[in-house]
Design an enzyme around this catalytic site. Structure first.
Site, PDB file in Angstrom:
ATOM      1  N   GLY A   1      48.802   7.842  90.245  1.00  0.00           N
ATOM      2  CA  GLY A   1      49.998   8.540  90.729  1.00  0.00           C
ATOM      3  C   GLY A   1      49.972   9.999  90.322  1.00  0.00           C
ATOM      4  O   GLY A   1      49.596  10.324  89.190  1.00  0.00           O
TER       5      GLY A   1
ATOM      6  N   VAL B   1      41.349  23.489  82.798  1.00  0.00           N
ATOM      7  CA  VAL B   1      39.977  22.954  82.686  1.00  0.00           C
ATOM      8  C   VAL B   1      39.004  23.962  83.292  1.00  0.00           C
ATOM      9  O   VAL B   1      37.963  24.293  82.704  1.00  0.00           O
ATOM     10  CB  VAL B   1      39.848  21.588  83.422  1.00  0.00           C
ATOM     11  CG1 VAL B   1      38.388  21.149  83.495  1.00  0.00           C
ATOM     12  CG2 VAL B   1      40.686  20.511  82.737  1.00  0.00           C
ATOM     13  N   VAL B   2      39.365  24.483  84.473  1.00  0.00           N
ATOM     14  CA  VAL B   2      38.466  25.412  85.172  1.00  0.00           C
ATOM     15  C   VAL B   2      38.276  26.688  84.346  1.00  0.00           C
ATOM     16  O   VAL B   2      37.148  27.111  84.075  1.00  0.00           O
ATOM     17  CB  VAL B   2      39.033  25.736  86.585  1.00  0.00           C
ATOM     18  CG1 VAL B   2      38.228  26.850  87.245  1.00  0.00           C
ATOM     19  CG2 VAL B   2      39.030  24.479  87.450  1.00  0.00           C
TER      20      VAL B   2
ATOM     21  N   ARG C   1      43.917   5.894  94.837  1.00  0.00           N
ATOM     22  CA  ARG C   1      43.535   4.691  94.091  1.00  0.00           C
ATOM     23  C   ARG C   1      42.282   4.165  94.783  1.00  0.00           C
ATOM     24  O   ARG C   1      42.157   4.245  96.003  1.00  0.00           O
ATOM     25  CB  ARG C   1      44.669   3.678  94.116  1.00  0.00           C
ATOM     26  CG  ARG C   1      45.989   4.330  93.640  1.00  0.00           C
ATOM     27  CD  ARG C   1      46.970   3.349  93.096  1.00  0.00           C
ATOM     28  NE  ARG C   1      48.317   3.886  93.121  1.00  0.00           N
ATOM     29  CZ  ARG C   1      48.949   4.409  92.070  1.00  0.00           C
ATOM     30  NH1 ARG C   1      48.359   4.484  90.905  1.00  0.00           N
ATOM     31  NH2 ARG C   1      50.171   4.853  92.186  1.00  0.00           N
TER      32      ARG C   1
ATOM     33  N   ASP D   1      46.489   5.078  82.369  1.00  0.00           N
ATOM     34  CA  ASP D   1      45.633   4.066  81.739  1.00  0.00           C
ATOM     35  C   ASP D   1      44.531   3.546  82.657  1.00  0.00           C
ATOM     36  O   ASP D   1      43.396   3.342  82.230  1.00  0.00           O
ATOM     37  CB  ASP D   1      46.493   2.854  81.343  1.00  0.00           C
ATOM     38  CG  ASP D   1      47.107   3.029  79.970  1.00  0.00           C
ATOM     39  OD1 ASP D   1      46.747   4.001  79.286  1.00  0.00           O
ATOM     40  OD2 ASP D   1      47.943   2.189  79.600  1.00  0.00           O
TER      41      ASP D   1
ATOM     42  N   THR E   1      50.957  11.169  83.868  1.00  0.00           N
ATOM     43  CA  THR E   1      51.837  10.184  84.516  1.00  0.00           C
ATOM     44  C   THR E   1      53.279  10.519  84.185  1.00  0.00           C
ATOM     45  O   THR E   1      53.582  10.885  83.039  1.00  0.00           O
ATOM     46  CB  THR E   1      51.534   8.730  84.083  1.00  0.00           C
ATOM     47  OG1 THR E   1      52.622   7.902  84.515  1.00  0.00           O
ATOM     48  CG2 THR E   1      51.379   8.560  82.583  1.00  0.00           C
TER      49      THR E   1
ATOM     50  N   ASP F   1      55.479   8.408  83.853  1.00  0.00           N
ATOM     51  CA  ASP F   1      56.079   7.236  83.197  1.00  0.00           C
ATOM     52  C   ASP F   1      56.080   7.277  81.660  1.00  0.00           C
ATOM     53  O   ASP F   1      56.736   6.447  81.032  1.00  0.00           O
ATOM     54  CB  ASP F   1      55.349   5.960  83.634  1.00  0.00           C
ATOM     55  CG  ASP F   1      55.675   5.577  85.060  1.00  0.00           C
ATOM     56  OD1 ASP F   1      56.596   6.165  85.642  1.00  0.00           O
ATOM     57  OD2 ASP F   1      55.002   4.682  85.602  1.00  0.00           O
TER      58      ASP F   1
ATOM     59  N   ASP G   1      53.955   6.218  79.712  1.00  0.00           N
ATOM     60  CA  ASP G   1      53.568   4.905  79.192  1.00  0.00           C
ATOM     61  C   ASP G   1      52.114   4.851  78.715  1.00  0.00           C
ATOM     62  O   ASP G   1      51.414   3.876  78.952  1.00  0.00           O
ATOM     63  CB  ASP G   1      53.826   3.819  80.254  1.00  0.00           C
ATOM     64  CG  ASP G   1      53.042   4.061  81.540  1.00  0.00           C
ATOM     65  OD1 ASP G   1      52.509   5.175  81.721  1.00  0.00           O
ATOM     66  OD2 ASP G   1      52.965   3.139  82.363  1.00  0.00           O
TER      67      ASP G   1
ATOM     68  N   ARG H   1      77.000  11.200  90.205  1.00  0.00           N
ATOM     69  CA  ARG H   1      78.158  10.933  89.355  1.00  0.00           C
ATOM     70  C   ARG H   1      79.409  11.654  89.870  1.00  0.00           C
ATOM     71  O   ARG H   1      80.507  11.094  89.847  1.00  0.00           O
ATOM     72  CB  ARG H   1      77.834  11.401  87.936  1.00  0.00           C
ATOM     73  CG  ARG H   1      78.902  11.093  86.924  1.00  0.00           C
ATOM     74  CD  ARG H   1      78.619  11.919  85.672  1.00  0.00           C
ATOM     75  NE  ARG H   1      79.554  11.591  84.625  1.00  0.00           N
ATOM     76  CZ  ARG H   1      79.220  10.940  83.516  1.00  0.00           C
ATOM     77  NH1 ARG H   1      77.986  10.566  83.315  1.00  0.00           N
ATOM     78  NH2 ARG H   1      80.124  10.682  82.623  1.00  0.00           N
TER      79      ARG H   1
ATOM     80  N   GLY I   1      59.498   3.881  87.265  1.00  0.00           N
ATOM     81  CA  GLY I   1      59.009   3.217  86.056  1.00  0.00           C
ATOM     82  C   GLY I   1      58.824   1.745  86.350  1.00  0.00           C
ATOM     83  O   GLY I   1      59.769   0.963  86.221  1.00  0.00           O
ATOM     84  N   ARG I   2      57.618   1.410  86.814  1.00  0.00           N
ATOM     85  CA  ARG I   2      57.384   0.010  87.216  1.00  0.00           C
ATOM     86  C   ARG I   2      57.334  -0.897  85.995  1.00  0.00           C
ATOM     87  O   ARG I   2      57.921  -1.959  85.970  1.00  0.00           O
ATOM     88  CB  ARG I   2      56.074  -0.066  88.002  1.00  0.00           C
ATOM     89  CG  ARG I   2      55.856  -1.397  88.659  1.00  0.00           C
ATOM     90  CD  ARG I   2      54.947  -1.329  89.862  1.00  0.00           C
ATOM     91  NE  ARG I   2      53.854  -0.391  89.731  1.00  0.00           N
ATOM     92  CZ  ARG I   2      53.262   0.204  90.769  1.00  0.00           C
ATOM     93  NH1 ARG I   2      53.669  -0.030  91.985  1.00  0.00           N
ATOM     94  NH2 ARG I   2      52.256   1.024  90.569  1.00  0.00           N
TER      95      ARG I   2
ATOM     96  N   HIS J   1      84.530   6.185  86.927  1.00  0.00           N
ATOM     97  CA  HIS J   1      83.210   5.889  87.485  1.00  0.00           C
ATOM     98  C   HIS J   1      82.478   4.955  86.531  1.00  0.00           C
ATOM     99  O   HIS J   1      82.886   4.786  85.378  1.00  0.00           O
ATOM    100  CB  HIS J   1      82.391   7.179  87.660  1.00  0.00           C
ATOM    101  CG  HIS J   1      82.187   7.900  86.374  1.00  0.00           C
ATOM    102  ND1 HIS J   1      82.862   9.044  86.048  1.00  0.00           N
ATOM    103  CD2 HIS J   1      81.414   7.588  85.301  1.00  0.00           C
ATOM    104  CE1 HIS J   1      82.499   9.414  84.837  1.00  0.00           C
ATOM    105  NE2 HIS J   1      81.630   8.555  84.366  1.00  0.00           N
TER     106      HIS J   1
ATOM    107  N   ARG K   1      58.485  12.381  91.480  1.00  0.00           N
ATOM    108  CA  ARG K   1      57.080  12.708  91.224  1.00  0.00           C
ATOM    109  C   ARG K   1      56.718  14.109  91.702  1.00  0.00           C
ATOM    110  O   ARG K   1      55.605  14.580  91.452  1.00  0.00           O
ATOM    111  CB  ARG K   1      56.171  11.680  91.914  1.00  0.00           C
ATOM    112  CG  ARG K   1      56.039  10.415  91.129  1.00  0.00           C
ATOM    113  CD  ARG K   1      54.643   9.871  91.032  1.00  0.00           C
ATOM    114  NE  ARG K   1      53.919   9.745  92.248  1.00  0.00           N
ATOM    115  CZ  ARG K   1      53.440   8.590  92.729  1.00  0.00           C
ATOM    116  NH1 ARG K   1      53.683   7.466  92.101  1.00  0.00           N
ATOM    117  NH2 ARG K   1      52.727   8.566  93.816  1.00  0.00           N
TER     118      ARG K   1
END
Ligand code: ADP
Ligand code: F6P
Length: 324
Positions: free
Chosen positions: A15, A27-28, A76, A107, A129, A131, A133, A158, A174-175, A220, A257
Site C-alpha cells: 500500500g 535514497v537517490v 502487489r 512487513d 505504511t 497503519d 503496524d 462531528r 487499518g485491516r 452527538h 492514504r
C-alpha cells in the site's frame, strides 16, 4: 568481505503512503552523494520482474517531496512470493548491475527483501505504511499524514452530527491494526473507539453508551470503527433500530492514504531514506531501518519480522476513560 556497491535500486511496494516520495528522494540524493548510481524500479516487485527500471539522477527527484503517493508506483506481486520469482528478481538485478535495493513498504515487502537478500542481492527495508503496524519501529512513513487527514474529516462529520443530533460511525483504515482508530479516537474525542485488537463484538455496550449519553444531554455520539472490524453501515442500522437515534456511517477509505505528507512524514522519511542509502552503500544487507526512543537505527530483517507489536494497554485504558 562485503561486496563493493556501485549501483543501488529503490522500489516502493504494498500500500502506498504519503512520505514515500520523500524517502525515494533521499535514497537517490544520498546514494549519489556517496558515489553510487541509483536506479528506480517501478511498481514494486512486479516492476522488477517486468524489468521496469529507470536511471534516477538528482533532478529526477526534485519537486516530489511535497507530493503524496509514490512516483515509482507500487503493486502487489504474487509471483514474488515464489522461489522462482525471487530467483528471477535477483537475476534481473544482476543483469542491470544493481548490487543492492532499498525496499520501502510494510512487513510483506520486507519478506520480499529478505528473499532477495538470500539470493545475493543486498537489501535494506524502510517502514512505509499508514497503519503503523511494524513492530521494530515507533514510526512508519505515512501514519502521521493519515491520522491528520482522518482527524480533519472526523471533525467535519462531528459538526453535522451535532447539528442533527445524530450518532455517527466513522470507519478509518487499518485491516489488522487499530493505531489510526486509537489515535483519532482520542484526538477527536470519540465516545466509542473500536479496535480490531480489542473489540468484543458486544454492540449492546455501545447501545447503552449512546442511550446514557443522550440522557445526559449529549447531542452527538461519535464511534470510530477500524476497517478490520468493518460493517459500519449495517452496524449503523442496528444501532438506530435499538436506540431510536438517527445513525449514519461514514467510511473514510482511501482518502487516508493520499494527500501531501505532513512535515513529520517528510522529515522522518528523508532521514530514513538517507540512512538506508548509507548502510546499503556500506555493504550491509537484510536490514530494516527503524525509529525508537528518538534514534534512527537498523535491525536484521529476520529479527524485525519476528517482533510483535501490540496496542499499549495504558493508552487503550486512557482512551476509554477519556471517552466516557
Ligand atoms: P505490505 O508490504 O504493505 O505489508 P503486502 O503484504 O501486500 O504489503 O506485500 C507487498 C508485496 O511484497 C507482495 O505483493 C509480494 O510481492 C511481496 N511479499 C509479501 N510476502 C512475501 C513473501 N512471503 N515472500 C516474498 N515476497 C513477499
Ligand atoms: O496500507 C495499509 C492499508 O491502507 C490498510 O489499512 C488497508 O487495509 C489496506 O492497506 C488496503 O489495501 P488495498 O490497497 O489492497 O485495498
Amino acid at each position: 568481505m562485503a561486496k563493493e556497491i556501485k549501483t543501488i535500486g529503490v522500489l516502493t511496494s504494498g500500500g502506498d503512503a504519503p512520505g514515500m516520495n520523500a524517502a525515494i528522494r533521499a535514497v537517490v540524493r544520498k546514494g549519489i552523494a556517496n558515489g553510487v548510481q541509483v536506479k528506480g524500479i517501478k511498481k514494486g516487485y512486479q516492476g522488477l520482474l517486468n524489468e521496469e527500471i529507470i536511471d534516477l539522477q538528482k533532478k529526477n527527484v526534485s519537486d516530489i517531496i511535497q507530493r503524496g503517493g509514490t512516483i515509482l508506483g507500487t503493486a502487489r506481486c504474487a509471483e514474488f512470493r515464489t522461489l522462482e520469482g525471487q530467483q528471477l528478481g535477483a537475476e534481473i538485478c544482476r543483469k542491470h548491475g544493481i548490487d543492492g535495493i532499498v525496499v520501502i513498504g510494510g512487513d510483506g515487502s520486507y519478506k520480499g527483501a529478505q528473499a532477495l537478500s538470500k539470493q545475493g542481492i543486498n537489501t535494506i527495508g524502510i517502514p512505509g505504511t499508514i497503519d503503523l503496524d511494524i513492530a521494530c519501529t515507533e514510526y512508519t512513513i505515512g501514519f502521521d499524514t493519515a491520522i491528520n487527514t482522518a482527524m480533519d474529516a472526523i471533525d467535519k462529520v462531528r459538526d453535522t452530527s451535532s447539528s442533527h443530533e445524530r450518532c455517527s460511525i466513522i470507519e478509518v483504515m487499518g485491516r489488522d491494526a487499530g493505531y489510526i482508530a486509537l489515535w483519532c479516537g482520542v484526538a477527536n474525542g470519540a465516545e466509542d473507539i473500536l479496535l480490531p485488537e480489542k473489540y468484543d463484538y458486544n454492540e449492546q455496550t455501545i447501545i447503552n453508551n449512546i442511550i446514557n449519553n443522550r440522557k445526559r444531554g449529549k447531542t452527538h455520539h461519535i464511534i470510530i470503527n477500524a476497517e478490520g472490524i468493518g460493517h459500519s453501515t449495517s452496524m449503523a442500522r442496528r444501532i438506530e433500530a435499538a436506540t431510536g437515534i438517527e445513525t449514519r456511517a461514514t467510511i473514510l477509505g482511501y482518502m487516508q492514504r493520499g494527500g501531501n505528507p505532513t512535515c513529520k512524514d517528510r522529515f522522518y522519511a528523508s532521514i530514513m531514506g538517507a540512512y538506508a542509502a548509507d548502510i546499503l552503500c556500506q555493504g550491509k544487507t537484510n536490514r530494516v531501518v527503524g525509529y525508537q526512543h528518538g534514534e534512527f537505527l537498523d535491525f536484521d530483517i529476520d529479527e524485525a519480522l519476528a517482533m510483535k507489536k501490540t496496542i499499549s494497554e495504558y493508552q487503550y485504558e486512557v482512551s476509554r476513560t477519556l471517552s466516557m
